[in-house]
Motif scaffolding. Sequence first.
Motif, PDB file in Angstrom:
ATOM      1  N   LEU A  47       0.820  -1.208   0.000  1.00  0.00           N
ATOM      2  CA  LEU A  47       0.000   0.000   0.000  1.00  0.00           C
ATOM      3  C   LEU A  47       0.857   1.262   0.000  1.00  0.00           C
ATOM      4  O   LEU A  47       0.526   2.252  -0.659  1.00  0.00           O
ATOM      5  N   GLN A  48       1.950   1.215   0.719  1.00  0.00           N
ATOM      6  CA  GLN A  48       2.857   2.365   0.718  1.00  0.00           C
ATOM      7  C   GLN A  48       3.429   2.599  -0.674  1.00  0.00           C
ATOM      8  O   GLN A  48       3.529   3.746  -1.137  1.00  0.00           O
ATOM      9  N   LEU A  49       3.789   1.510  -1.347  1.00  0.00           N
ATOM     10  CA  LEU A  49       4.323   1.625  -2.701  1.00  0.00           C
ATOM     11  C   LEU A  49       3.251   2.108  -3.676  1.00  0.00           C
ATOM     12  O   LEU A  49       3.535   2.906  -4.572  1.00  0.00           O
ATOM     13  N   VAL A  50       2.031   1.611  -3.512  1.00  0.00           N
ATOM     14  CA  VAL A  50       0.931   2.046  -4.372  1.00  0.00           C
ATOM     15  C   VAL A  50       0.712   3.548  -4.235  1.00  0.00           C
ATOM     16  O   VAL A  50       0.577   4.274  -5.234  1.00  0.00           O
ATOM     17  N   ARG A  51       0.693   4.017  -3.007  1.00  0.00           N
ATOM     18  CA  ARG A  51       0.462   5.447  -2.773  1.00  0.00           C
ATOM     19  C   ARG A  51       1.596   6.294  -3.347  1.00  0.00           C
ATOM     20  O   ARG A  51       1.356   7.367  -3.911  1.00  0.00           O
ATOM     21  N   ALA A  58       3.523   5.381  -5.874  1.00  0.00           N
ATOM     22  CA  ALA A  58       3.432   5.286  -7.332  1.00  0.00           C
ATOM     23  C   ALA A  58       2.356   6.216  -7.871  1.00  0.00           C
ATOM     24  O   ALA A  58       2.510   6.822  -8.936  1.00  0.00           O
ATOM     25  N   ARG A  59       1.259   6.342  -7.138  1.00  0.00           N
ATOM     26  CA  ARG A  59       0.195   7.266  -7.545  1.00  0.00           C
ATOM     27  C   ARG A  59       0.699   8.702  -7.597  1.00  0.00           C
ATOM     28  O   ARG A  59       0.231   9.513  -8.403  1.00  0.00           O
ATOM     29  N   ASP A  60       1.652   9.001  -6.733  1.00  0.00           N
ATOM     30  CA  ASP A  60       2.206  10.355  -6.675  1.00  0.00           C
ATOM     31  C   ASP A  60       3.323  10.571  -7.690  1.00  0.00           C
ATOM     32  O   ASP A  60       3.995  11.606  -7.667  1.00  0.00           O
ATOM     33  N   GLY A  61       3.522   9.567  -8.560  1.00  0.00           N
ATOM     34  CA  GLY A  61       4.501   9.728  -9.624  1.00  0.00           C
ATOM     35  C   GLY A  61       5.860   9.120  -9.362  1.00  0.00           C
ATOM     36  O   GLY A  61       6.800   9.351 -10.134  1.00  0.00           O
ATOM     37  N   ASP A  62       5.978   8.337  -8.298  1.00  0.00           N
ATOM     38  CA  ASP A  62       7.256   7.707  -7.971  1.00  0.00           C
ATOM     39  C   ASP A  62       7.439   6.462  -8.844  1.00  0.00           C
ATOM     40  O   ASP A  62       6.862   5.406  -8.571  1.00  0.00           O
ATOM     41  N   GLU A  63       8.238   6.573  -9.892  1.00  0.00           N
ATOM     42  CA  GLU A  63       8.440   5.455 -10.818  1.00  0.00           C
ATOM     43  C   GLU A  63       9.162   4.291 -10.152  1.00  0.00           C
ATOM     44  O   GLU A  63       8.907   3.122 -10.470  1.00  0.00           O
ATOM     45  N   ALA A  64      10.063   4.591  -9.238  1.00  0.00           N
ATOM     46  CA  ALA A  64      10.795   3.535  -8.537  1.00  0.00           C
ATOM     47  C   ALA A  64       9.846   2.681  -7.700  1.00  0.00           C
ATOM     48  O   ALA A  64      10.026   1.461  -7.585  1.00  0.00           O
ATOM     49  N   ALA A  65       8.834   3.310  -7.122  1.00  0.00           N
ATOM     50  CA  ALA A  65       7.859   2.568  -6.319  1.00  0.00           C
ATOM     51  C   ALA A  65       7.068   1.605  -7.192  1.00  0.00           C
ATOM     52  O   ALA A  65       6.817   0.457  -6.802  1.00  0.00           O
ATOM     53  N   PHE A  66       6.689   2.062  -8.378  1.00  0.00           N
ATOM     54  CA  PHE A  66       5.952   1.172  -9.284  1.00  0.00           C
ATOM     55  C   PHE A  66       6.845   0.018  -9.739  1.00  0.00           C
ATOM     56  O   PHE A  66       6.388  -1.127  -9.831  1.00  0.00           O
ATOM     57  N   THR A  67       8.105   0.311 -10.001  1.00  0.00           N
ATOM     58  CA  THR A  67       9.042  -0.739 -10.397  1.00  0.00           C
ATOM     59  C   THR A  67       9.160  -1.795  -9.305  1.00  0.00           C
ATOM     60  O   THR A  67       9.210  -2.999  -9.587  1.00  0.00           O
ATOM     61  N   ARG A  68       9.173  -1.374  -8.060  1.00  0.00           N
ATOM     62  CA  ARG A  68       9.253  -2.322  -6.946  1.00  0.00           C
ATOM     63  C   ARG A  68       7.994  -3.183  -6.864  1.00  0.00           C
ATOM     64  O   ARG A  68       8.064  -4.377  -6.556  1.00  0.00           O
ATOM     65  N   LEU A  69       6.847  -2.596  -7.139  1.00  0.00           N
ATOM     66  CA  LEU A  69       5.607  -3.381  -7.157  1.00  0.00           C
ATOM     67  C   LEU A  69       5.671  -4.463  -8.232  1.00  0.00           C
ATOM     68  O   LEU A  69       5.274  -5.610  -8.005  1.00  0.00           O
ATOM     69  N   VAL A  70       6.172  -4.083  -9.399  1.00  0.00           N
ATOM     70  CA  VAL A  70       6.311  -5.049 -10.488  1.00  0.00           C
ATOM     71  C   VAL A  70       7.252  -6.173 -10.073  1.00  0.00           C
ATOM     72  O   VAL A  70       6.948  -7.363 -10.251  1.00  0.00           O
ATOM     73  N   GLU A  71       8.389  -5.819  -9.516  1.00  0.00           N
ATOM     74  CA  GLU A  71       9.379  -6.821  -9.126  1.00  0.00           C
ATOM     75  C   GLU A  71       8.836  -7.776  -8.069  1.00  0.00           C
ATOM     76  O   GLU A  71       9.166  -8.960  -8.063  1.00  0.00           O
ATOM     77  N   ASN A  83      -4.581   1.941 -14.161  1.00  0.00           N
ATOM     78  CA  ASN A  83      -5.722   1.969 -13.249  1.00  0.00           C
ATOM     79  C   ASN A  83      -5.337   2.059 -11.781  1.00  0.00           C
ATOM     80  O   ASN A  83      -6.185   1.861 -10.910  1.00  0.00           O
ATOM     81  N   LEU A  84      -4.078   2.371 -11.512  1.00  0.00           N
ATOM     82  CA  LEU A  84      -3.626   2.425 -10.124  1.00  0.00           C
ATOM     83  C   LEU A  84      -4.443   3.414  -9.302  1.00  0.00           C
ATOM     84  O   LEU A  84      -4.709   3.186  -8.117  1.00  0.00           O
ATOM     85  N   GLY A  85      -4.859   4.488  -9.938  1.00  0.00           N
ATOM     86  CA  GLY A  85      -5.658   5.478  -9.230  1.00  0.00           C
ATOM     87  C   GLY A  85      -7.041   4.986  -8.853  1.00  0.00           C
ATOM     88  O   GLY A  85      -7.704   5.571  -7.995  1.00  0.00           O
ATOM     89  N   ARG A  86      -7.477   3.886  -9.477  1.00  0.00           N
ATOM     90  CA  ARG A  86      -8.801   3.337  -9.198  1.00  0.00           C
ATOM     91  C   ARG A  86      -8.771   2.255  -8.128  1.00  0.00           C
ATOM     92  O   ARG A  86      -9.821   1.762  -7.717  1.00  0.00           O
ATOM     93  N   PHE A  87      -7.571   1.869  -7.704  1.00  0.00           N
ATOM     94  CA  PHE A  87      -7.461   0.883  -6.622  1.00  0.00           C
ATOM     95  C   PHE A  87      -7.893   1.547  -5.322  1.00  0.00           C
ATOM     96  O   PHE A  87      -7.262   2.493  -4.852  1.00  0.00           O
TER      97      PHE A  87
END
Length: 202
Positions: free
Chosen positions: A7-11, A13-26, A60-64
Amino acid sequence: MTEVDDLQLVRSARDGDEAAFTRLVERHEARIYNLALRLMGNSQDAEEVLQDTFLQVFRNLGRFEERSRFSTWIYRIATNEALMRLRKAKRKREVFLEDTAGEDGEWRGEEIRDFARSALEDVENKEMMEILEGLLAELPEDYRVVFTLRDIDGLSNAEVAEVLEISVAAVKSRLHRSRLYLRDRLTRIYGKRGKQPGATGQ
């Protein structure tokens, strides 16, 4: 890994943190790929499902809404992507599994020994795994996905129901029929060889 971390990573990533989204993918790509591979039956289609899944997640991350676990949400997206491809392909399914639920959708079948699951646990038997994967491909996709999520990926009945947006009774019914079919097929295969699935030599 904890859901709080997700959830911390999702939030972030929603704010534009590309590294956070990459970590979610990994964190989730291996399980999503394995799910897609079991459902699609080949690596090329599984890779496409994986890519499309994370594309949908990004869009759709903003819709989670955080009312469910992030892992459940991403499983739902991946499952829908795989089922959509399978249905478009209009692959012929030769297996017919008789309904064991009542008209009201309540569970009617008695609980059976998890015969196919015991075979899965024989991880050192490569031949067994290859046979079981082949048998999974024979199941209609609606049943294959339930068996995969429940008995291979280890989700609870309630979690599978949430992923597929069906009732728990429907999950139990499809799982029961899938196990019965796999048990019967494995018994026939191994009966001819004079041994039982999951049995090891002395």
